[in-house]
Design an enzyme around this catalytic site. Structure first.
Site, PDB file in Angstrom:
ATOM      1  N   GLU A 388     126.329   2.505 -63.010  1.00 44.18           N
ATOM      2  CA  GLU A 388     127.248   3.480 -63.629  1.00 44.18           C
ATOM      3  C   GLU A 388     126.829   3.637 -65.081  1.00 44.18           C
ATOM      4  O   GLU A 388     126.923   2.689 -65.860  1.00 44.18           O
ATOM      5  CB  GLU A 388     128.702   3.006 -63.509  1.00 44.18           C
ATOM      6  CG  GLU A 388     129.708   3.909 -64.226  1.00 44.18           C
ATOM      7  CD  GLU A 388     129.611   5.380 -63.828  1.00 44.18           C
ATOM      8  OE1 GLU A 388     129.858   5.700 -62.656  1.00 44.18           O
ATOM      9  OE2 GLU A 388     129.275   6.217 -64.697  1.00 44.18           O
ATOM     10  N   HIS A 456     125.942   9.839 -57.644  1.00 45.54           N
ATOM     11  CA  HIS A 456     127.297  10.379 -57.874  1.00 45.54           C
ATOM     12  C   HIS A 456     127.358  11.082 -59.235  1.00 45.54           C
ATOM     13  O   HIS A 456     126.562  10.792 -60.125  1.00 45.54           O
ATOM     14  CB  HIS A 456     128.327   9.258 -57.791  1.00 45.54           C
ATOM     15  CG  HIS A 456     128.640   8.904 -56.374  1.00 45.54           C
ATOM     16  ND1 HIS A 456     129.914   8.903 -55.861  1.00 45.54           N
ATOM     17  CD2 HIS A 456     127.820   8.580 -55.341  1.00 45.54           C
ATOM     18  CE1 HIS A 456     129.874   8.569 -54.579  1.00 45.54           C
ATOM     19  NE2 HIS A 456     128.615   8.364 -54.245  1.00 45.54           N
ATOM     20  N   GLU A 457     128.328  11.996 -59.364  1.00 45.81           N
ATOM     21  CA  GLU A 457     128.417  12.881 -60.538  1.00 45.81           C
ATOM     22  C   GLU A 457     127.036  13.470 -60.836  1.00 45.81           C
ATOM     23  O   GLU A 457     126.498  13.336 -61.935  1.00 45.81           O
ATOM     24  CB  GLU A 457     128.976  12.138 -61.770  1.00 45.81           C
ATOM     25  CG  GLU A 457     130.412  11.684 -61.609  1.00 45.81           C
ATOM     26  CD  GLU A 457     130.520  10.352 -60.862  1.00 45.81           C
ATOM     27  OE1 GLU A 457     129.608   9.533 -60.994  1.00 45.81           O
ATOM     28  OE2 GLU A 457     131.506  10.158 -60.128  1.00 45.81           O
ATOM     29  N   GLU A 475     127.014  12.930 -54.422  1.00 43.74           N
ATOM     30  CA  GLU A 475     128.430  13.267 -54.378  1.00 43.74           C
ATOM     31  C   GLU A 475     128.515  14.770 -54.635  1.00 43.74           C
ATOM     32  O   GLU A 475     128.150  15.563 -53.785  1.00 43.74           O
ATOM     33  CB  GLU A 475     129.188  12.426 -55.402  1.00 43.74           C
ATOM     34  CG  GLU A 475     130.674  12.451 -55.217  1.00 43.74           C
ATOM     35  CD  GLU A 475     131.401  11.625 -56.266  1.00 43.74           C
ATOM     36  OE1 GLU A 475     132.470  11.122 -55.960  1.00 43.74           O
ATOM     37  OE2 GLU A 475     130.916  11.504 -57.412  1.00 43.74           O
ATOM     38  N   GLU A 481     137.484   9.183 -53.052  1.00 41.86           N
ATOM     39  CA  GLU A 481     138.054   8.477 -54.206  1.00 41.86           C
ATOM     40  C   GLU A 481     139.309   9.197 -54.724  1.00 41.86           C
ATOM     41  O   GLU A 481     140.215   8.559 -55.242  1.00 41.86           O
ATOM     42  CB  GLU A 481     137.008   8.338 -55.326  1.00 41.86           C
ATOM     43  CG  GLU A 481     136.501   9.661 -55.863  1.00 41.86           C
ATOM     44  CD  GLU A 481     135.461   9.506 -56.996  1.00 41.86           C
ATOM     45  OE1 GLU A 481     135.146   8.374 -57.372  1.00 41.86           O
ATOM     46  OE2 GLU A 481     134.994  10.538 -57.482  1.00 41.86           O
TER      47      GLU A 481
HETATM   48 CA    CA Z   1     132.965  10.962 -58.509  1.00 44.16          CA
END
Ligand code: CA
Length: 676
Positions: A388, A456-457, A475, A481
């Protein structure tokens, strides 16, 4: 205007020019140039009017995209959008079949006719621009090329003027650009075209005659993302996502833009089985693919969203050696090959003073990575790394080589990346050229260290998995989520009946379904808005080669319905859409790539409904055992989501299932061939 009238009109212009002593060059430029699909139903027409270049698209002689402009504006140099003459044109075609290393279908047909137009500006600079159109039976793509030339070298695009001009007030399925978040996590709107201000692609449009088409782009490489801006009631133009200084794209001739794409289908189901996106990407650039393996995974994840564990260290820290070993044991016992662990590295939450202090190499003291990876190996499971970045791209790029080298040495073969932040490095959009360059760098670096990526993102997928098959999944939409904490209550039941016709047309999605326990202690007003049977069906409907079972092991233990998740593959030989209505329902059947088994998933929106499902996809003359997981008679997403009936009986190609789905429900089937 009918296309034949248009052609006749252009001929008249040519004849007049000839009478005036027009030269060949002008003659050629005023002629509409046509290129048709292999089945002759789709056609692109290219023409020049008063020096400006235009195209339109027809299906069965009816206009789909009306006269739409092509061209560019630059910072500090004259535009390439007028004074054009046609220098020459070239036709080509291709009909080949290629094999995917993984996917929804093993063998892909790439069959198109191509028209290349060479444009030149009739002024002192004499600059040239090439536009290439490819017309397939299932849609079209076109791209610009800036050839190497004396008067065009480095350039800064301030505007791409490509238009998509509609013919009537159709309805569209769309999400807005940047106004809610910068990584496409919005609910889809269903409105007439004039209710759109800006829209991300893919955007899907349905005409009153039932024609469906999706505007998107393929092979987004070193360029800004295309979004759509409505400039008139029915007119849309390409609006490139800018850098923080307002510039759109930095380029140096020669280079090409991404393909602007239109998937065009007579019904919604045919959108899903189009392979236009992949076909408009370059062939695979990786030599050795033996390490790229689709797999299912579980993870220390939902428990973090539910508040059982924390990402940061402390009394409830989730990413401990002990917890991870427990997840590894569960994975190994249930045909899962991966375990994702979030919150393993320094420094999250309260520990985190600054995003640039996030380490992708150093674990919290209670997470013994060496021991965990050793243990995982003895169980036939691999750890899925988690990076992340919180949008800190420079910090990530500084560590990425050493981090991926370390992961490879430990046997970690997949990494989930995340970019939870409005901007990258505090100022650039995810989908700008800056972001596009970064995400590509991650994929290429990962390939070097034999690591698969789950992004993701992200910047939206555009089919580059064909070129870099280690980009497994992304994603880029509202995933499960949101059912843990979204203030609007979670994803409504219709959400997953829209995604297959919009976001999923861009590429695989890591949606992370698999909820068996619908209670949400942290946010009781927010929940997963489906039945349990629909959670199972989503494993067939929403494709991802890395597919998560997101709930906690204790919620799966002892539940017979979990057998479907343990059985279902995530790599397919073939895919068939059996029925489809955008936003209402969809039924998809897929054949396992590694056996003769078929799987089927069918889902509905808020409405309960009964669907007839003929099993025509099964092999003639073969008997199959159908294992059906369906909503119980009393099931309902709101009041009683966990009621599931499991039935087994023999079927064959002549069987017609009649299946009842609850509100927010669905059903999932495994068909096992009785002859082994
Ligand atoms: Ca997300």
């Amino acid at each position: 205007m009918d296309i034949m009238e248009r052609i006749k009109g252009a001929w008249k212009v040519c004849v007049i020019l000839l009478l005036l002593g027009g030269i060949t060059e002008i003659f050629a430029s005023e002629l509409p140039l046509l290129v048709g699909s292999p089945d002759s139903k789709l056609r692109v027409n290219f023409f020049i009017e008063q020096g400006c270049a235009f195209y339109n698209v027809t299906k069965n002689n009816k206009i789909v995209i009306d006269k739409s402009m092509l061209g560019f504006k630059f910072r500090n140099i004259p535009a390439l959008d007028c004074n054009f003459i046609l220098e020459s044109s070239k036709s080509d075609s291709l009909n080949q079949t290629w094999e995917q290393p993984w996917g929804e279908k093993r063998f892909i047909t790439n069959h198109y006719n191509e028209l290349k137009v060479y444009l030149k500006q009739k002024d002192s600079l004499q600059r040239t621009l090439v536009v290439t159109f490819r017309v397939f039976n299932d849609g079209i793509g076109f791209r610009y090329q800036f050839p190497k030339q004396k008067n065009l070298d480095s350039l800064i695009i301030s505007d791409e003027e490509t238009e998509f001009n509609m013919t009537a007030m159709h309805n569209a399925w769309w999400i807005p650009v940047h106004s809610e978040n910068s990584f496409y996590e919005s609910l889809y709107r269903h409105t007439p075209l004039n209710k759109i201000d800006t829209a991300n692609t893919p955007i899907t449009i349905e005409t009153k005659d039932g024609l469906c088409f999706t505007i998107h782009e393929a092979n987004l490489t070193d360029y800004a993302s295309m979004t759509l801006l409505r400039t008139d009631s029915l007119r849309f133009k390409c609006e490139l996502v800018p850098w923080s200084n307002g510039d759109k794209v930095y380029g140096k001739a020669p280079f090409a833009t991404p393909w602007r794409t239109l998937i065009i289908a007579d019904n919604p189901g045919d959108l899903i089985t189009s392979h236009l996106m992949l076909n408009l990407n370059d062939t695979c650039k990786l030599d050795d693919l033996s390490w790229i393996k689709p797999k299912k995974y579980i993870g220390i994840w939902w428990a973090l969203h539910q508040g059982k564990y924390t990402w940061e260290s402390g009394p409830k820290h989730g990413a401990t050696t002990e917890n991870t070993k427990m997840y590894i044991d569960f994975a190994s016992e249930h045909n899962m090959k991966g375990v994702l662990v979030e919150g393993w590295n320094l420094s999250w939450g309260k520990d985190k003073k600054d995003d640039t202090l996030i380490s992708f190499l150093k674990a919290y003291p209670d997470f013994d990575m060496g021991e965990i990876c050793r243990y995982a190996k003895t169980k036939g499971v691999t750890l899925i790394g988690h990076n992340e970045t919180f949008g800190g791209v420079s910090n990530y790029e500084n560590q990425i080589d050493s981090a991926f080298r370390m992961y490879e040495m430990l046997g970690i073969d997949a990494v989930k990346t995340g970019y939870v932040s409005k901007y990258l490095d505090g100022k650039e959009w995810h989908d700008s050229q800056f972001g596009v360059r970064h995400y590509r760098k991650v994929i290429e670096t990962a390939a070097k260290y034999h690591i698969m990526i789950d992004n993701h993102e992200p910047v939206k997928p555009t089919g580059i998995s064909r070129t870099f098959p280690n980009l497994m999944t992304q994603e880029g939409a509202r995933g499960q989520e949101f059912d843990a904490w979204s203030r609007d209550g979670g994803n409504p039941p219709s959400h997953t009946t829209i995604l297959p016709f919009t976001r999923m047309l861009a590429g695989p999605m890591d949606f992370t379904f698999g909820t068996f326990n619908f209670e949400n202690i942290n946010n009781p007003k927010t929940r997963v808005q489906t039945t349990l049977a629909k959670q199972l069906a989503l494993y067939v409907v929403i494709y991802s080669p890395l597919q998560m079972a997101s709930d906690l092991p204790e919620n799966y233990s002892g539940n017979k319905a979990f057998q479907f998740i343990a059985d279902v593959p995530c790599d397919w030989e073939d895919t068939k859409v059996l029925n489809a209505a955008i936003g209402k329902y969809v039924t998809i059947a897929r054949k396992d790539r590694n056996s003769d088994d078929w799987y089927l998933g069918s889902i509905t929106n808020e409405e309960a409904r009964t669907l007839k499902v003929p099993l025509l996809f099964l092999d003639q003359g073969k008997k199959y055992t159908a294992e059906i997981y369906k909503d119980g008679d009393d099931a309902n997403w709101k009041m009683n989501p966990t009621s599931v009936n499991i039935e087994r009986f023999q079927v064959d190609v002549n069987t017609k299932l009649e299946m009842k789905m609850a509100s927010g429900g669905g059903f999932a089937v495994r068909f096992t061939s009785d002859i082994k």
